[in-house]
Design a protein around this motif. Structure first.
Motif, PDB file in Angstrom:
ATOM      1  N   ASN A 115       1.724   0.358   1.925  1.00  0.00           N
ATOM      2  CA  ASN A 115       1.886  -1.282   2.445  1.00  0.00           C
ATOM      3  C   ASN A 115       2.392  -1.721   1.218  1.00  0.00           C
ATOM      4  O   ASN A 115       1.419  -2.059   0.380  1.00  0.00           O
ATOM      5  CB  ASN A 115       0.761  -1.707   3.135  1.00  0.00           C
ATOM      6  CG  ASN A 115       1.188  -3.013   3.703  1.00  0.00           C
ATOM      7  OD1 ASN A 115       2.045  -3.813   3.167  1.00  0.00           O
ATOM      8  ND2 ASN A 115       0.648  -3.576   4.725  1.00  0.00           N
ATOM      9  N   LEU A 152       1.469   0.268  12.467  1.00  0.00           N
ATOM     10  CA  LEU A 152       2.047  -0.254  11.030  1.00  0.00           C
ATOM     11  C   LEU A 152       1.585  -1.747  10.912  1.00  0.00           C
ATOM     12  O   LEU A 152       1.858  -2.502  11.974  1.00  0.00           O
ATOM     13  CB  LEU A 152       3.527   0.112  10.725  1.00  0.00           C
ATOM     14  CG  LEU A 152       3.939   1.834  10.896  1.00  0.00           C
ATOM     15  CD1 LEU A 152       5.429   1.956  10.764  1.00  0.00           C
ATOM     16  CD2 LEU A 152       3.191   2.637   9.871  1.00  0.00           C
ATOM     17  N   PRO A 187       1.346   7.030   8.683  1.00  0.00           N
ATOM     18  CA  PRO A 187       1.602   5.739   8.040  1.00  0.00           C
ATOM     19  C   PRO A 187       1.708   5.848   6.505  1.00  0.00           C
ATOM     20  O   PRO A 187       1.143   6.760   5.774  1.00  0.00           O
ATOM     21  CB  PRO A 187       0.311   4.932   8.467  1.00  0.00           C
ATOM     22  CG  PRO A 187      -0.272   5.932   9.443  1.00  0.00           C
ATOM     23  CD  PRO A 187       0.105   7.231   9.159  1.00  0.00           C
ATOM     24  N   TYR A 209      -3.108  10.226  14.858  1.00  0.00           N
ATOM     25  CA  TYR A 209      -2.589  10.995  13.571  1.00  0.00           C
ATOM     26  C   TYR A 209      -3.245  12.097  13.346  1.00  0.00           C
ATOM     27  O   TYR A 209      -3.163  12.850  12.182  1.00  0.00           O
ATOM     28  CB  TYR A 209      -2.512   9.895  12.528  1.00  0.00           C
ATOM     29  CG  TYR A 209      -1.528   8.712  12.448  1.00  0.00           C
ATOM     30  CD1 TYR A 209      -0.084   9.220  12.331  1.00  0.00           C
ATOM     31  CD2 TYR A 209      -1.726   7.530  12.793  1.00  0.00           C
ATOM     32  CE1 TYR A 209       0.767   8.511  12.618  1.00  0.00           C
ATOM     33  CE2 TYR A 209      -0.872   6.468  12.852  1.00  0.00           C
ATOM     34  CZ  TYR A 209       0.405   7.036  12.758  1.00  0.00           C
ATOM     35  OH  TYR A 209       1.455   6.106  12.981  1.00  0.00           O
ATOM     36  N   LEU A 249       3.097   3.015  16.491  1.00  0.00           N
ATOM     37  CA  LEU A 249       2.824   3.586  15.185  1.00  0.00           C
ATOM     38  C   LEU A 249       1.816   3.043  14.576  1.00  0.00           C
ATOM     39  O   LEU A 249       1.065   3.431  13.464  1.00  0.00           O
ATOM     40  CB  LEU A 249       3.994   3.303  14.176  1.00  0.00           C
ATOM     41  CG  LEU A 249       5.236   4.341  14.557  1.00  0.00           C
ATOM     42  CD1 LEU A 249       6.357   4.267  13.546  1.00  0.00           C
ATOM     43  CD2 LEU A 249       4.908   5.825  14.873  1.00  0.00           C
ATOM     44  N   GLN A 301       5.016  -2.250   5.932  1.00  0.00           N
ATOM     45  CA  GLN A 301       4.330  -0.821   5.633  1.00  0.00           C
ATOM     46  C   GLN A 301       5.331   0.153   6.027  1.00  0.00           C
ATOM     47  O   GLN A 301       6.067   0.017   7.137  1.00  0.00           O
ATOM     48  CB  GLN A 301       2.925  -0.546   6.464  1.00  0.00           C
ATOM     49  CG  GLN A 301       2.342   0.602   6.350  1.00  0.00           C
ATOM     50  CD  GLN A 301       0.701   0.890   6.904  1.00  0.00           C
ATOM     51  OE1 GLN A 301       0.477  -0.081   7.769  1.00  0.00           O
ATOM     52  NE2 GLN A 301       0.340   1.979   6.790  1.00  0.00           N
ATOM     53  N   THR A 361       6.670   4.135   6.952  1.00  0.00           N
ATOM     54  CA  THR A 361       6.175   5.425   7.688  1.00  0.00           C
ATOM     55  C   THR A 361       6.772   6.541   7.039  1.00  0.00           C
ATOM     56  O   THR A 361       7.900   6.336   6.540  1.00  0.00           O
ATOM     57  CB  THR A 361       6.718   5.289   9.288  1.00  0.00           C
ATOM     58  OG1 THR A 361       6.149   6.430   9.814  1.00  0.00           O
ATOM     59  CG2 THR A 361       8.192   5.483   9.243  1.00  0.00           C
TER      60      THR A 361
END
Length: 284
Positions: free
Chosen positions: A147, A62, A144, A25, A60, A66, A68
């Motif tokens: 959550n 995640l 991300p 990321y 990802l 959560q 995206t």
């Protein structure tokens, strides 16, 4: 945030033995993926969008519950951004390597109110861009998201789950059902899923996947698919929904997933009419 570019498929990692790793990321918190294709799901008003990650062994990263976040520039140079839950028809990180997908309502230019009710104005604009402007190979920024799956109640462990979803709100619920049902380590003994759609054809989104989970867990899972909308109505107004929602007792956790108006109406119903404590209810 760079401008959307035309490109071939992002480079893939050769071989099948590479260790799974989370997408890079970067220092600014944003990674990149590329749009691959889209397809309508059955007779529904929902479209599945497929995306590729830079490497075949990436995912990802995640957590359960959560979102995206996607961000790009539209054809006029304005920022388009949206937050969505990924769709995993087969489940499991190993099934998601190198790619991911989203299931989103169809954008209709002559009916903006419906999609804005279902996903909100910002997400509706992002869907417009994906559906009408994106071509295979176009890149999009990704990071991300939030959550929202948090239990704040005082009674632990959680022994019973109640899910009320409308539209594509069922997408994150599917992953959660898969997570809490199997295995001896889960404290959850029963799961109730109430899924509401405005049109019968929209159940084509994941009805077969929910049915497969029911076959595996008949003694623990109850699923009710009901044609209705909770935009203006309380669940109490529909006897099918009212009957499907179990009574509250310590150890129950409720999760509401879908349009914001639906979540507020369902929250009022559970707290004011069914005696559910607010801290035992999670809004996705």
């Amino acid at each position: 945030m760079g401008q959307k570019v035309q490109s071939t498929r992002l480079p893939s990692l050769k071989g099948k033995s590479a260790k799974p790793e989370v997408l890079d990321y970067g220092k600014n918190g944003w990674g990149v993926c590329s749009f691959a294709s889209k397809q309508r799901l059955g007779k529904s008003n929902y479209i599945q969008y497929h995306f590729d990650l830079p490497k075949r062994n990436e995912h990802l990263g995640l957590k359960l519950g959560q979102e995206t976040s996607l961000c790009t520039l539209d054809a006029d140079g304005y920022v388009a951004k949206g937050n969505f839950y990924t769709y995993s028809p087969k489940g499991g990180i190993e099934k998601k390597l190198g790619k991911f997908s989203l299931v989103l309502p169809e954008y209709k230019k002559d009916d903006p109110d419906t999609i804005e009710y279902l996903v909100g104005k910002e997400n509706a604009n992002m869907i417009r861009v994906l559906q009408t402007e994106f071509k295979s190979g176009d890149e999009i920024a990704i990071q991300p998201g939030k959550n929202k799956l948090q239990y704040r109640g005082e009674y632990t462990p959680v022994t019973d789950m109640v899910y009320i979803a409308e539209g594509t709100g069922i997408v994150p619920i599917l992953d959660q059902v898969r997570a809490v049902l199997p295995g001896k380590q889960s404290s959850v003994k029963s799961v109730n899923v109430i899924w509401v759609n405005q049109q019968k054809g929209n159940f084509d989104v994941v009805s077969d996947l929910l049915e497969a989970e029911y076959v595996r867990h008949k003694t623990k899972l109850a699923v009710d698919c009901i044609v209705d909308s909770l935009q203006y109505n309380s669940p109490a107004d529909n006897s099918q929904i009212d009957d499907a929602v179990p009574e509250y007792f310590p150890g129950v956790m409720a999760v509401l997933s879908g349009p914001q108006d639906m979540q507020y109406n369902a929250m009022d119903y559970l707290t004011q009419e069914r005696g559910y404590p607010e801290d035992c209810i999670c809004l996705l």
